[in-house]
Design an enzyme around this catalytic site. Structure first.
Site, PDB file in Angstrom:
ATOM      1  N   GLU A   1       1.016  -1.142  -0.021  1.00 58.88           N
ATOM      2  CA  GLU A   1      -0.073  -0.034   0.003  1.00 58.88           C
ATOM      3  C   GLU A   1       0.704   1.242   0.031  1.00 58.88           C
ATOM      4  O   GLU A   1       2.102   1.113  -0.291  1.00 58.88           O
ATOM      5  CB  GLU A   1      -0.876  -0.006   1.041  1.00 58.88           C
ATOM      6  CG  GLU A   1      -0.557  -0.583   2.351  1.00 58.88           C
ATOM      7  CD  GLU A   1       0.589   0.459   3.192  1.00 58.88           C
ATOM      8  OE1 GLU A   1       0.249   1.348   3.836  1.00 58.88           O
ATOM      9  OE2 GLU A   1       1.887   0.161   3.116  1.00 58.88           O
TER      10      GLU A   1
ATOM     11  N   GLU B   1       4.319   1.257   1.762  1.00 54.98           N
ATOM     12  CA  GLU B   1       5.137   0.448   1.033  1.00 54.98           C
ATOM     13  C   GLU B   1       5.695  -0.534   2.087  1.00 54.98           C
ATOM     14  O   GLU B   1       6.725  -1.022   2.046  1.00 54.98           O
ATOM     15  CB  GLU B   1       6.364   1.161   0.498  1.00 54.98           C
ATOM     16  CG  GLU B   1       6.090   2.428  -0.498  1.00 54.98           C
ATOM     17  CD  GLU B   1       7.185   2.874  -1.237  1.00 54.98           C
ATOM     18  OE1 GLU B   1       8.108   3.168  -0.564  1.00 54.98           O
ATOM     19  OE2 GLU B   1       6.932   2.834  -2.373  1.00 54.98           O
TER      20      GLU B   1
END
Length: 721
Positions: free
Chosen positions: A452, A455
């Site tokens: 997401e 990271e």
């Protein structure tokens, strides 16, 4: 970091590595020198000429010049340039070690910086002004050196080249009254005007100028340093009494002769004329994009706005139009140049997510040409054959990290639609089809993402899903403009289904943070009412997914998918405020998510990824840009006054020279130490282009009384026009 190594080098200094002055000739001893590392990431200055022919950039950190980038913004090639002051008999001190350090931009309409350093013992003052030559690959440092005691001192310049992002394989030599360094691809040359009176080359931590002067208060003139971590040193003619002024030129080139020619040509042109040309280039840029908006009430706010536009513009590579890096820095462990991080990467790369934020900021500020270059770069250079955008890439488009983040493929589509780029339809179609067809390692269907927006986790993320839904609706609009009605129908149907599935995947009704439904940070199993646990990473703890929140769900409002007054959105705002917000003297800011661990250790030392899970060794601090996102939400809610306060607070976190950080100190100051006031920058990536872009964008949003970034086609599709 090597700047702290004097004490640790005592053993080296007494072993006789540095012979007496009379014996100093030929090859410097101590090869290959200390392990190369980069300076801390909290930069107080970042500059380059506006002219594209001058592909060299400088940064400032503390009291010295830090990384110089050449030949592009993904390649740091000089670690530092600092000065040593000595009386030749009893003391030798580096300028960066002084406690009194001031930095400012000398012109509100330019990126010319001035550092003023005053000796702790009040023996001398050093004023240094930095520009780059618009007509050459040269950084110039104009120096005013003053004795405060009336006694003459000696002033030495010490440059540490780490050419081509690797400081372990450079060679160095004395060349007339200059000193040069070379590796297989690039070179640096240091000259002075008036000329250096003495020069030397050596190995870091063994025979370099800093080490020599700390030991003997004198400089042995070594002629060559064959291969290793080399350092260049020159004694200026400035004594602080009779001679106070000297101009240094750090030239860069493919070969030592090229670097030297660049430095010498800049010295001939003269720093005064070069500074005028440098300033004129940035002044013309600002005139071309218009004045700061009326939402900025004070001179300081307007100056920061201009600094933000200049910083964003300076973050674009000169030879790869549209390639804007995230930050000219290497935070914490990323700056150590350990084998796994050498050559260094990370922040001085191009992230499609950050590039979207940068481009929307530039567009809001009137530089739509730059925004168009950015989206052209993403679809023309970064996009991979299967249609997705890389996690990040060098400025030439070569991927660096390779995880799949669906928001980084969706946001470029949104930007293309916002800019009316119907010509990008072939790339948009490949990107949208990749999103629809993506499957995770265990067959998880889109909008599952391998990482997401932070990271660090895979799963179903509200912020990622928001970008994917918006991207598909924008792709449908571009499809219609290109006569692809079937594609448009497919994309809209998929977007509608994803919105319908979103509550089950990311909204919990039985979580511990509220009796009413709220968005979680993400789910691992696409069921937000399951008590699935996962480790948060970065030495943090393992938690029930229902107990972990962040404010990424606000993208659902910003992108026009949910109404601002939706009950679940409102309750999620209350949950995040209770769980991850903290009010500092500067303003209210937010952590990325519950118990974030991406930040300094408890004692303030650098973040590292090697600490054991559950140890809570590192602590993620507050992110100012999240206050900007909150301000955009409040505008969508109709609360202009609160959004204006967020703009004010966001503007308070900058350095004295208007660089804006990734993070600021929070409720967890380093243990047992003073000097870390909450709401002030820590040593995270600075300047962070995303923070500057958020400031610019929110300033125009507040003036307009609405979120200008919201795609109209998305809002009309889901909420009505």
């Amino acid at each position: 970091m090597r700047k702290l190594m004097f004490g640790a080098l005592a053993g080296l200094l007494v072993t006789g590595l540095i012979p007496g002055i009379a014996a100093a000739q030929g090859e410097a001893p101590g090869a290959p020198g200390a392990h190369p590392s980069w300076l801390p990431a909290n930069k107080t200055g970042f500059g380059t000429a506006h002219d594209r022919s001058s592909n060299v950039w400088f940064t400032l950190q503390g009291g010295q010049m830090s990384e110089v980038y050449y030949p592009d913004l993904s390649t740091p090639s000089v670690r530092s340039l600092n000065f040593v002051v000595t009386d030749g008999r009893s003391f030798a001190v580096t300028d960066y070690s002084a406690k009194s350090q001031q930095v400012r931009r000398t012109d509100d309409d330019s990126l010319t910086y001035e550092q003023t350093i005053t000796d702790d013992q009040h023996r001398w003052r050093l004023r240094k002004t930095y520009v780059t030559d618009p007509a050459a690959t040269t950084v110039l440092v104009d120096v005013d050196f003053r004795s405060l005691t009336g006694r003459p001192y000696q002033l030495y310049a010490v440059a540490d080249p780490d050419l081509t992002n690797d400081g372990s394989d450079d060679s160095a030599t004395r060349t007339g009254d200059a000193v040069t360094a070379q590796d297989a691809a690039n070179a640096a040359a240091l000259t002075a005007k008036p000329a250096f009176t003495r020069t030397s080359v050596g190995y870091a931590g063994a025979s370099d100028g800093n080490t020599q002067l700390a030991k003997t208060f004198k400089l042995a003139a070594y002629d060559t340093a064959a291969k290793g971590n080399v350092v260049l040193t020159g004694q200026t003619n400035a004594d602080g009494v009779r001679n106070r002024h000297v101009t240094l030129a750090l030239g860069m080139g493919a070969k030592a002769v090229d670097a030297l020619k660049s430095a010498q040509a800049s010295q001939r042109r003269g720093v005064r004329d070069i500074t005028r040309a440098y300033d004129r280039g940035w002044q013309q840029y600002l005139r071309g994009i218009g004045k700061p908006p009326s939402s900025l009430k004070t001179d300081a706010e307007r100056d920061l706005y201009k600094a933000s536009m200049l910083t964003l513009a300076a973050s674009e590579d000169k030879h790869h139009p549209g390639a804007f890096i995230a930050s000219p820095s290497m935070p914490w462990r990323f700056g150590n140049n350990d084998p796994e991080w050498s050559p260094s990467g990370t922040y001085h790369l191009v992230w499609p997510r950050d590039l979207y934020q940068i481009a929307t900021g530039l567009a809001a500020g009137g530089d739509t040409a730059a925004a168009n270059r950015a989206v052209t770069y993403m679809f023309g250079t970064q996009q991979q054959p299967d249609g997705h955008m890389p996690q990040n890439s060098r400025v030439d488009g070569v991927p660096y990290w390779t995880s799949i983040q669906l928001d980084e493929t969706a946001f470029p589509i949104v930007l293309a639609q916002q800019l009316g780029r119907n010509d990008l339809w072939p790339g948009v179609r490949r990107a949208a089809d990749f999103i629809l067809g993506y499957r995770g390692p265990n067959g998880q269907p889109s909008p599952y993402t391998q990482q997401e927006r932070w990271e660090e986790q895979d799963g179903w993320s509200p912020s990622t899903i928001a970008s994917v839904i918006a991207g598909l609706v924008c792709a449908a609009d571009l499809a219609k403009h290109n006569g692809a009605a079937a594609d448009a129908a497919r994309y809209l149907a998929a977007a509608d289904k994803m919105k319908a599935d979103l509550p089950k995947q990311t909204v919990t009704s039985n979580g511990p943070l509220s009796k009413d439904p709220y968005f979680v940070r993400l789910t691992k199993d696409a069921n937000a009412n399951n008590g699935t646990t996962y480790n948060l990473g970065n030495s943090s703890v393992t938690m029930d997914q229902r107990a972990v929140t962040d404010a990424g769900f606000l993208d659902l409002v910003r992108l026009g998918i949910y109404r601002a007054d939706d009950p679940v959105i409102r309750n999620s705002v209350r949950v995040t405020d209770s769980d991850i917000a903290f009010t500092t003297p500067t303003g209210q800011f937010w952590h990325r998510y519950t118990k974030d661990g991406y930040g300094e250790q408890a004692d303030g030392s650098p973040w590292d990824y090697t600490f054991p899970a559950e140890s809570r060794t590192t602590f993620g601090r507050l992110w100012p840009l999240l206050a900007g996102e909150r301000g955009e939400y409040e505008l969508a809610l109709g609360d202009s006054a609160s959004a204006a306060r967020r703009l004010r607070d966001l503007g308070r976190v900058s350095s004295s020279a208007e660089t804006m950080p990734e993070q600021v100190w929070d409720e967890n100051p380093p243990s047992g130490q003073t000097g870390f006031p909450a709401g002030t920058p820590n040593t995270s990536a600075t300047p962070l282009a995303w923070t500057h872009a958020q400031y610019v964008r929110l300033a125009w949003d507040v003036k307009a009384g609405s979120v200008l970034e919201t795609p109209q086609v998305v809002r009309c599709h889901f909420l009505g026009c």
